[in-house]
Design an enzyme around this catalytic site. Structure first.
Site, mmCIF file in Angstrom:
data_model
loop_
_atom_site.group_PDB
_atom_site.id
_atom_site.type_symbol
_atom_site.label_atom_id
_atom_site.label_comp_id
_atom_site.label_asym_id
_atom_site.label_seq_id
_atom_site.Cartn_x
_atom_site.Cartn_y
_atom_site.Cartn_z
ATOM 1 C CB CYS A 176 -0.984 0.001 1.166
ATOM 2 S SG CYS A 176 -0.269 -0.367 2.774
ATOM 3 C CG ASP A 230 -8.226 2.731 0.867
ATOM 4 O OD1 ASP A 230 -7.071 2.270 0.970
ATOM 5 O OD2 ASP A 230 -9.187 2.307 1.532
ATOM 6 C CG HIS A 247 -5.614 -0.610 1.939
ATOM 7 N ND1 HIS A 247 -5.352 0.715 2.217
ATOM 8 C CD2 HIS A 247 -4.625 -1.329 2.514
ATOM 9 C CE1 HIS A 247 -4.243 0.789 2.942
ATOM 10 N NE2 HIS A 247 -3.786 -0.432 3.134
#
Length: 467
Positions: free
Chosen positions: A110, A354, A356
């Site tokens: 990430c 994000d 993820h």
């Protein structure tokens, strides 16, 4: 025979771990984010207001607006701007990463993805300018988590049952660009070419100039392997090396600089601007400020720590001021062990992109690869209080004159106040070598991100040394 059996077990472990991560991160996307209609929203230096003068409706508004709400304030402008930012997420089924058997970065990559997003924003400023938006931005629909997850699960079960992996089923290919007619159409066509080229540099293949494979390979020299967790300071140095070593002529007109010990040495940045790149061809469609052939743009990366175990609330206003500057390319950081890319704020909440979210590999070597999965229609918000203190702040400087202006703007932001006794970082005249901070140390042997004086007593926390 033992080695062969061990390799097979390792491959099966990798497959099962990948399967678990893919199911886990397919659920990660929250569909709706609430924004206040009464407070301005800042996105990488631009300010948006969602409230119209005669609007007496409730103060909370969801980003996924209905047809009625879509004319409210400049929500559509914000949507288009946010969705136009390049989004890099977890991917699966790409070629094996250097030094490993991994074909996915789910669960560990990430921070590298956040770093790629910040790098992408610098390249957008360099080639397209801050006002550029993707023409198809408003056509993207919020991602359907339930449908996506069900499809993912079926494909994962299939991949575990047989050796053959399914091929990528992406969005329909974009229509081939027609030959441009007017000057406006020609300019739009050129910008779309830059957009597509920029994304291809960040693709998941060994040949991609700024792709995950290149970043992982550079990380090996710094003691990091595929599957390790990367901190924001280490990623800053990896990005710098990636930009410096990029061989594509289109990237010859840009380089990167990483601050030392929370200090930006002005002479080093100016030298980076003035050193010409080999075979420089950095023509930019942003005609207002073309980069001179003897000059390079510089991506300035500043690893900082905004507190001890938690972010010090005294730095909240500082962070807001940084994200209000158009030359800011965002902040990579996040929650502890969960990285994200901060691009703006509203009131006491950060707006972020994000990484993820697990998506399939896209072959960016084809001329008409789909761009949809590289743009996100759904922003997320997080309270400032949850922000991890370790982060890296980025700026884009087109020229020496730009750097002097950025330095002047930041000097106001960095003025110590009654609450903030120490600035997050400083500017110092001269070169870093003049202060003998890293004498005798190679970049690989430095302690990230600070150079430690062995005569001083220190404690360490994550990527940082607390003096």
């Amino acid at each position: 025979m033992e080695n062969k059996g061990s390799d097979e077990v390792e491959k099966m472990k990798t497959k099962f771990l990948s399967a678990w991560h893919n199911v886990k991160y397919s659920w990660a996307l929250k569909l709706k984010t609430s924004f206040s209609r009464n407070s301005p929203v800042f996105l990488l230096g631009k300010c948006y207001h969602f409230k119209v003068e005669d609007d007496d409706s409730p103060t909370e508004a969801c980003y996924e607006t209905t047809e009625e709400d879509s004319i409210m304030g400049n929500v559509e402008d914000f949507r288009k701007d946010f969705t136009s930012r390049v989004w890099l997420t977890y991917r699966e089924e790409f070629p094996t990463l250097p030094g490993s058997t991994l074909t996915s970065d789910c669960g560990w990559g990430c921070m590298l993805r956040a770093g790629q997003m910040m790098l992408a924003q610098a390249l957008v400023l360099h080639f397209l300018g801050r006002d550029w938006t993707w023409s198809d931005a408003l056509t993207l629909q919020p991602l359907d988590t339930e449908t996506w997850t069900a499809t993912k699960a079926k494909r994962l079960v299939s991949s575990l049952q047989g050796p053959n992996r399914p091929s990528y089923q992406g969005a329909p290919h974009l229509h081939q660009a027609q030959a441009p007619g007017s000057a406006e159409e020609a300019d739009e066509h050129l910008k779309e070419m830059y957009h597509r080229t920029l994304v291809s540099w960040l693709g998941d293949s060994p040949s991609a100039q700024l792709g995950l494979h290149r970043l992982v390979r550079l990380g090996l020299a710094m003691g990091k392997q595929a599957g390790d967790w990367y901190g924001p300071a280490v990623v800053a140095h990896i990005l710098k090396k990636a930009v410096e070593e990029a061989m594509d002529p289109g990237l010859a007109g840009i380089t990167a600089y990483v601050s030392q010990d929370c200090t930006v040495y002005s002479a080093d940045v100016i030298d980076s601007h003035r050193a010409p790149g080999a075979g420089q061809t950095s023509a930019s469609p942003q005609s207002e400020r073309p980069a001179p052939s003897s000059s390079r743009a510089v991506i300035i990366l500043i690893p900082v720590r905004l507190g001890g175990e938690k972010t010090n609330p005294d730095y909240f206003n500082f962070t807001k001021s940084i994200l209000s500057l158009e030359d800011c390319i965002g902040i990579i950081g996040g929650k502890p062990k969960q990285a994200c890319y901060f691009v703006g704020f509203q009131d006491d909440s950060l707006i972020y992109m994000d990484p993820h979210y697990c998506q399939s590999f896209v072959d960016v070597s084809t001329s008409d690869f789909p761009l949809q999965s590289y743009h996100c229609p759904s922003p997320k918000k997080m309270p400032f209080s949850k922000m991890d203190p370790s982060c890296t702040i980025g700026f884009y400087s087109r020229s020496v004159q730009d750097f002097e202006r950025i330095k002047q703007e930041l000097s106001k932001v960095l003025q110590p106040s009654a609450k903030e006794k120490y600035p997050a970082f400083t500017f110092v005249q001269g070169h870093g070598k003049d202060y003998d901070l890293s004498a005798g140390l190679t970049p690989e042997k430095r302690e990230w991100p600070f150079i430690r004086d062995p005569r001083r007593t220190v404690t360490t926390a994550g990527d940082f040394v607390l003096l």
